[in-house]
Design an enzyme around this catalytic site. Sequence first.
Site, short mmCIF file in Angstrom:
data_model
loop_
_atom_site.label_atom_id
_atom_site.label_comp_id
_atom_site.label_asym_id
_atom_site.label_seq_id
_atom_site.Cartn_x
_atom_site.Cartn_y
_atom_site.Cartn_z
N THR A 43 128.15 -13.58 10.69
CA THR A 43 129.48 -13.39 10.09
C THR A 43 130.45 -14.51 10.48
OG1 THR A 43 130.14 -12.01 11.98
CG2 THR A 43 129.19 -10.88 10.07
N ALA A 47 128.00 -19.78 9.24
CA ALA A 47 127.13 -18.97 8.38
C ALA A 47 127.75 -18.80 6.99
CB ALA A 47 126.89 -17.60 9.02
N GLY A 216 120.20 -34.16 7.88
CA GLY A 216 119.90 -33.56 6.60
C GLY A 216 120.70 -34.16 5.45
N HIS A 276 125.57 -37.38 15.98
CA HIS A 276 125.41 -37.83 14.59
C HIS A 276 125.17 -39.34 14.49
CE1 HIS A 276 126.74 -33.88 13.76
NE2 HIS A 276 128.02 -34.10 13.67
#
Length: 801
Positions: A43, A47, A216, A276
């Site tokens: 929650t 997410a 990604g 990163h």
Amino acid sequence: MVGRCRHPGLWKMLTVAMCVALVGCLQAQELRGHVSIVLLGATGDLAKKYLWQGLFQLYLDEVGKDHSFSFHGAALTAPEQGWKLMAKALESLSCPSDMAPSHCAELKDQFLRLSQYRQLKTAEDYRTLSKDIEAQVKQEDLREAGRIFYFSVPPFAYVDIARNINSSCRPGPGAWLRVVFEKPFGHDHLSAQQLATELGSFFQEEEMYRVDHYLGKQAVAQILPFRDQNRKALDGLWNRHHVERVEIIMKETVDAEGRISFYEEYGVIRDVLQNHLTEILMLVAMELPLNVSSSAAVLQHKLEAFRGLRGLNKGSAVVGQYQAYSAQARRELQKPEGFHSLTPTFAGVLVHVDSLRWEGVPFTLMSGKALDERVGYVRVLFKNQAFCIQHERHWAPEQSPCLPRQIIFHIGHGELSHPAILVSRNLFRPSLPAHSWAEVQERPGLRVLGRPLSDFYAYSPLRERDAYSILLSHIFHGRKESFITTENLLASWDFWTPLLDSLAHEVPRLYPGGADTGCLLDLELNGGHLSFSQQQPEQLVPGPGSAPKPSDFQVLRARYRESPLISAWPEELISRLASDIEASALQAVQHFGKFHLALSGGSSPIALFQQLAMGHYSFPWAHTHLWLVDERCVPLSDPDSNFQGLQAHLLQHIRLPYYNIHPMPVHLHQRLCAEEDQGAQTYAGEISALVANSSFDLVLLGMGTDGHTASLFPQSPTGLDGEQLVVLTQSPFRPHQRMSLSLPLINRAKKVAVLVMGRTKRDITMLVSRVGQEPRKWPISGVLPSSGQLVWYMDYEAFLG
């Protein structure tokens, strides 16, 4: 046996039939493999924004293939309230634009039926979850393939959850377990090591997937495949002979408001650069494996690239902070009115990779908040020696050698707005997978990093995909190359922690934010040093109660121990010392034809070496002899070697005759500082032969917090008196064995400069100012040139505290 021999053909047919039937059974079983995905923190913001959509995309990609699914949203919230919050997040799920609405609605309905919420707080809750999964698998006559637990929770909760999964919720034999962690993975090397050790006690390395969502991003994920598919064109270009520099940039327009508590603990370097941008750096700098689809090979080559990173120092980085940050911190953290944070919201870091491929090539990593644009890219800029006579408007992009030659991995946002790979037309036409990347249509007026889009072969993905959906697919398929292994994580923290420690008390440059920042954060590369191009304007310094600014003081000229004292802020002090050394050099060369300079090692002179290398082009290096004041008894190639520091920060940047460089002979006959090798006597003989009256023109010393200077220590009286010019001494610090000029030799110098910097030197500075000439207690107090001059150079923190 007799029957089998009589009918070999029949037996063969039966065997084949049995094998086919067995394979069919196995395939049927494989098709019925069941995967349970548990989203912890179901929650939360991450997410709601990314993970549920990513899981839905995974379901869209895999539905009807080899596995069935169940999705378990979990949190600490009670079941009824938790389900309401989760259902709200699931309402926003969307399908790809090319999917028919009716089909999308059908698949979304299926996904919702497969999703449930449960409260997970105790070990019993995890046992119940495991039993429910087992019951479902048994009831539906499935085979359990594996379980994925995604930790979208704060790191402090990792260990308790890991313990519960390991003890109460592992799948049975034959099924795999994958646990997924979100950054931050520690705050420094020690905390990362502790967390890795704790998690390693519950999970195997192959079970853990540490997410860096930048891996990604489509342009980032394509770096290795691009290098692989264009090996032929890049083989001769991707190296120090052709690459001028590499820029890895992430700019944001948003500030840190609402995340101040996190930012106060981590800052921009820990938040962005350590993870990163460093991961992207590895993809550019690592050696390319023969098989880029091998996760093990990629991870191993990445680890080797980490090992090739040259250590960072304070001069490797600049930091800034947008002006409103401290006020935001006072509001959010309820700090007093006089509070001013030192947390950087902007950082530029200069990185070098010590490998044959990349030696000397600067890699600039930069990120900041409240900047003028939102954009991320990797830019590999190639050297260009061409000079074209015709005006630029007559240049043909495919042919002109004068156009910039560059490859850009455009991560997103900016004027281009989407992921892209761009290659200058005067380099080569790149090869990209036709099923997933397509050439970008011409867009008149659009410019990328100052050049029109028409200068490039430009490609973008046929379909943009969110980074989390890509990474979730890799987790599901067990592809580990897009994730951070424990070894790589610790190697990264090992690289960044010393810099973070050195910047802990650094006052960042203030900038207004947005377009108003102007050129204030522009950077300059000077060899191994990174600096701001522009001086800080006075009006940007905080008000009352803040750190004083350099312009508040003039260079202070006074007396210290009855000798001249020059005191200033560090930058101005180093500039003054470098100018004084150059003046001494020019005077010595004018009168005697040569200049003999003896330099101390350690961290304090590094900024001086860089200043001499990059800012004093009239220095008479061709007539200068460089000597060492002291040396650690380690091989000269060792990072602890004073000579190695001199080489890295000064010698490699200047043109000094090889025979004018005089390292101390601490490594003779494969031994270190063995008395019988007579290294000290050899160095003394060299000094006597080359330096008139063994009197150096200038000796640069430092002062330790215990009052030592050179490698003359209070606990080791060797070298404080007597006839020896060079001595072997014992240091209380590792490495213990040292070689040093003796105090009598130092006191023969025409000029001795003592450089003292940093707040940690304040106590010894106060003490030494009051004592007499007691070298056995405080060796620095014995420095008093017999016929030369002693000058003290102290920054304000060492002098005033």
